[in-house]
Design a protein around this motif. Structure first.
Motif, mmCIF file in Angstrom:
data_model
loop_
_atom_site.group_PDB
_atom_site.id
_atom_site.type_symbol
_atom_site.label_atom_id
_atom_site.label_comp_id
_atom_site.label_asym_id
_atom_site.label_seq_id
_atom_site.Cartn_x
_atom_site.Cartn_y
_atom_site.Cartn_z
ATOM 1 N N PHE A 121 -2.365 10.474 3.532
ATOM 2 C CA PHE A 121 -2.074 9.593 2.652
ATOM 3 C C PHE A 121 -2.879 8.393 2.158
ATOM 4 C CE2 PHE A 121 2.138 11.232 3.954
ATOM 5 C CZ PHE A 121 2.606 11.611 2.907
ATOM 6 N N GLY A 122 -3.821 8.256 3.168
ATOM 7 C CA GLY A 122 -4.711 6.952 2.779
ATOM 8 C C GLY A 122 -4.311 5.681 2.959
ATOM 9 N N VAL A 123 -3.442 5.469 4.095
ATOM 10 C CA VAL A 123 -2.773 4.250 4.158
ATOM 11 C C VAL A 123 -2.976 4.183 5.751
ATOM 12 C CG1 VAL A 123 -1.032 4.432 2.335
ATOM 13 C CG2 VAL A 123 -0.599 5.273 4.711
ATOM 14 N N LYS A 124 -2.730 2.850 6.292
ATOM 15 C CA LYS A 124 -2.688 2.451 7.602
ATOM 16 C C LYS A 124 -1.206 2.875 8.234
ATOM 17 C CE LYS A 124 -5.395 -1.494 7.097
ATOM 18 N NZ LYS A 124 -6.550 -1.013 7.531
ATOM 19 N N ASP A 125 -1.306 3.128 9.464
ATOM 20 C CA ASP A 125 -0.082 3.682 10.073
ATOM 21 C C ASP A 125 1.245 2.765 9.899
ATOM 22 O OD1 ASP A 125 -2.266 5.263 11.430
ATOM 23 O OD2 ASP A 125 -1.785 4.900 13.351
ATOM 24 N N ALA A 126 1.097 1.668 9.885
ATOM 25 C CA ALA A 126 2.210 0.765 9.669
ATOM 26 C C ALA A 126 3.027 0.972 8.379
ATOM 27 C CB ALA A 126 1.649 -0.769 9.645
ATOM 28 N N SER A 127 2.134 1.578 7.322
ATOM 29 C CA SER A 127 2.890 1.827 6.099
ATOM 30 C C SER A 127 3.998 2.816 6.274
ATOM 31 C CB SER A 127 1.678 2.479 5.068
ATOM 32 O OG SER A 127 0.998 1.238 4.920
ATOM 33 N N LEU A 128 3.807 3.744 7.244
ATOM 34 C CA LEU A 128 4.786 4.796 7.470
ATOM 35 C C LEU A 128 5.959 4.336 8.039
ATOM 36 C CD1 LEU A 128 2.550 7.854 8.798
ATOM 37 C CD2 LEU A 128 3.057 7.232 6.516
ATOM 38 N N TYR A 129 6.086 3.427 8.766
ATOM 39 C CA TYR A 129 7.165 2.766 9.598
ATOM 40 C C TYR A 129 8.098 2.121 8.528
ATOM 41 C CZ TYR A 129 4.848 3.785 13.871
ATOM 42 O OH TYR A 129 4.091 4.654 14.771
ATOM 43 N N MET B 75 0.720 -1.181 -0.063
ATOM 44 C CA MET B 75 -0.115 -0.043 0.028
ATOM 45 C C MET B 75 0.938 1.301 -0.022
ATOM 46 S SD MET B 75 -3.403 0.700 2.599
ATOM 47 C CE MET B 75 -4.806 0.325 1.739
ATOM 48 N N GLY B 76 1.990 1.210 0.766
ATOM 49 C CA GLY B 76 2.844 2.340 0.922
ATOM 50 C C GLY B 76 3.453 2.791 -0.404
ATOM 51 N N THR B 77 3.956 1.806 -1.245
ATOM 52 C CA THR B 77 4.442 1.913 -2.463
ATOM 53 C C THR B 77 3.479 2.556 -3.511
ATOM 54 O OG1 THR B 77 4.405 -0.443 -3.023
ATOM 55 C CG2 THR B 77 6.408 0.567 -2.718
ATOM 56 N N ARG B 78 2.164 2.314 -3.484
ATOM 57 C CA ARG B 78 1.087 2.662 -4.349
ATOM 58 C C ARG B 78 0.961 4.162 -4.400
ATOM 59 N NH1 ARG B 78 -3.936 0.638 -2.424
ATOM 60 N NH2 ARG B 78 -4.504 2.580 -2.001
ATOM 61 N N VAL B 79 0.963 4.731 -3.047
ATOM 62 C CA VAL B 79 0.879 6.109 -2.925
ATOM 63 C C VAL B 79 2.286 6.907 -2.822
ATOM 64 C CG1 VAL B 79 -1.347 5.876 -1.595
ATOM 65 C CG2 VAL B 79 0.950 6.032 -0.383
ATOM 66 N N GLY B 80 3.318 5.995 -3.244
ATOM 67 C CA GLY B 80 4.656 6.778 -3.421
ATOM 68 C C GLY B 80 5.189 7.321 -2.074
ATOM 69 N N LEU B 81 5.225 6.637 -1.152
ATOM 70 C CA LEU B 81 5.519 6.982 0.034
ATOM 71 C C LEU B 81 7.177 7.100 0.351
ATOM 72 C CD1 LEU B 81 3.109 5.432 2.828
ATOM 73 C CD2 LEU B 81 3.137 7.943 2.286
ATOM 74 N N THR B 82 7.792 8.012 0.801
ATOM 75 C CA THR B 82 9.192 8.153 0.890
ATOM 76 C C THR B 82 9.217 9.064 2.125
ATOM 77 O OG1 THR B 82 9.359 10.324 -0.400
ATOM 78 C CG2 THR B 82 9.626 8.270 -1.492
ATOM 79 N N ALA B 83 10.667 9.044 2.870
ATOM 80 C CA ALA B 83 10.769 9.750 4.222
ATOM 81 C C ALA B 83 10.672 11.134 3.781
ATOM 82 C CB ALA B 83 12.052 9.480 4.524
ATOM 83 N N ASP B 84 10.962 11.605 2.597
ATOM 84 C CA ASP B 84 10.720 13.131 2.249
ATOM 85 C C ASP B 84 9.499 13.511 2.015
ATOM 86 O OD1 ASP B 84 12.137 15.562 1.470
ATOM 87 O OD2 ASP B 84 10.948 15.307 -0.508
ATOM 88 N N ARG B 85 8.417 12.531 1.287
ATOM 89 C CA ARG B 85 7.243 13.150 1.341
ATOM 90 C C ARG B 85 6.409 13.132 2.705
ATOM 91 N NH1 ARG B 85 3.323 10.071 -2.491
ATOM 92 N NH2 ARG B 85 2.224 11.964 -1.780
#
Length: 190
Positions: free
Chosen positions: A37-45, A1-11
């Motif tokens: 970001f429309g994701v679950k908390d765990a996606s940020l970790y 899910m994290g990669t789908r929204v393009g999560l990065t530390a910078d974003r």
């Protein structure tokens, strides 16, 4: 899910900085960021360690942004003109980006920020402005503390609407900065 929204530390950091400006630095949470970001908390970790890591990253980003603004303002100026430009850029940043500014005021591990270019640059710019007043240590440290306290105190009161008198706040700001200049000029007599 994290990669789908393009999560990065910078974003995540930039989103946290924007959220801090909107709801206050203390209002930034993992859950609020994840919702944004429309994701679950765990996606940020997968990208950041924890909330403290995010807060430190916001502080580092804010310090870079603030020092860039100050550097532009003081370029080619010295003495009172540089002090005034520094003060105005500092105030403008703090009032425009209250959450980011709050992040720059948090207590951090000095080892973590020793090489942080924003904080280092801010220190260099502060010393560059004070160089015109020909202060040596320990007076230089005392002057830096006075300068920071004056700016931070005024801005903190202003930001919460604490100046209730009808006198224009900008006039009082100008007087405070001019008074600081006089004090710095007379430092050796204190």
């Amino acid at each position: 899910m994290g990669t789908r929204v393009g999560l990065t530390a910078d974003r995540i950091t930039r989103a946290a900085a924007a959220l801090a400006d909107e709801v206050g630095f203390e209002g930034v949470t993992i859950s609020a960021l994840a919702r944004g970001f429309g994701v679950k908390d765990a996606s940020l970790y997968s990208h950041v360690e924890n909330l403290q890591d995010i807060r430190t990253r916001v502080a580092l980003l804010a310090a870079e942004e603030m020092s860039a603004s100050i550097a532009t303002a003081i370029a080619g100026r010295s003495a009172e003109e540089a002090l005034t430009a520094f003060a105005d850029a500092y105030r403008e940043f703090a009032l425009r980006y209250p959450g980011r500014y709050a992040a720059t005021q948090m207590r951090m591990d000095l080892e973590k920020i020793a090489d942080a270019k924003g904080f280092v640059r801010n220190i260099e710019l502060t010393y560059a402005v004070l160089r015109a007043y020909k202060l040596d240590e320990p007076d230089l440290t005392d002057a830096v503390r006075l300068m920071r306290s004056t700016f931070h105190g005024f801005i903190t009161i202003e930001s919460v609407g604490g100046f209730g008198h009808p006198r224009e706040i900008d006039v009082s700001w100008r007087k405070a900065v001019a008074a600081l200049h006089v004090v710095l000029q007379q430092w050796s007599r204190i």
